[in-house]
Scaffold this motif. Sequence first.
Motif, PDB file in Angstrom:
ATOM      1  N   PHE A 239       8.803 -18.953   9.504  1.00 14.01           N
ATOM      2  CA  PHE A 239       7.741 -19.951   9.622  1.00 14.01           C
ATOM      3  C   PHE A 239       7.078 -19.829  10.990  1.00 14.01           C
ATOM      4  N   GLY A 240       5.765 -19.688  10.986  1.00 12.81           N
ATOM      5  CA  GLY A 240       5.040 -19.503  12.236  1.00 12.81           C
ATOM      6  C   GLY A 240       4.346 -20.744  12.748  1.00 12.81           C
ATOM      7  N   ASN A 241       4.390 -21.812  11.974  1.00 10.96           N
ATOM      8  CA  ASN A 241       3.692 -23.043  12.359  1.00 10.96           C
ATOM      9  C   ASN A 241       4.659 -24.216  12.275  1.00 10.96           C
ATOM     10  N   TRP A 242       4.781 -24.942  13.366  1.00  9.00           N
ATOM     11  CA  TRP A 242       5.744 -26.041  13.446  1.00  9.00           C
ATOM     12  C   TRP A 242       5.093 -27.279  14.050  1.00  9.00           C
ATOM     13  N   GLY A 243       5.523 -28.437  13.570  1.00  9.93           N
ATOM     14  CA  GLY A 243       5.159 -29.683  14.212  1.00  9.93           C
ATOM     15  C   GLY A 243       6.097 -29.988  15.370  1.00  9.93           C
TER      16      GLY A 243
END
Length: 122
Positions: free
Chosen positions: A110-114
């Motif tokens: 996963f390359g996008n995190w909150g």
Amino acid sequence: HVQLVESGGGSVQTGGSLRLSCVASEFITSTYCMAWFRQAPGKQREGVAHIDSYGRLTYTDSVKGRFAISKDDAENTLNLQMNSLTAEDTAMYYCAAQGGLYCQIRASKFGNWGQGTQVTVS
């Protein structure tokens, strides 16, 4: 780079419920794999639930029957309904997005995190 913003965390008693939400800065929920992860102090980040672009769901065993992941493509949001919470669910919960129609469930994919939202059950 997609921005993800979580909300809905808090403190709840054992057996209670919480609903987490995640809003993405771009319209990706219909074409990305979206997921919720959690990380408790001293533990590795754990995948809780995933939903791919086709709406297929996966859950880690410990939350099956208690948690429900869903998404609203029109609102570009990802949700996690959490019921029958226990102390073992206490953790920081993260929304994550992965490009591609199917989910590769490892966190490293996963390359996008909150930034995360804290859930505390006592």
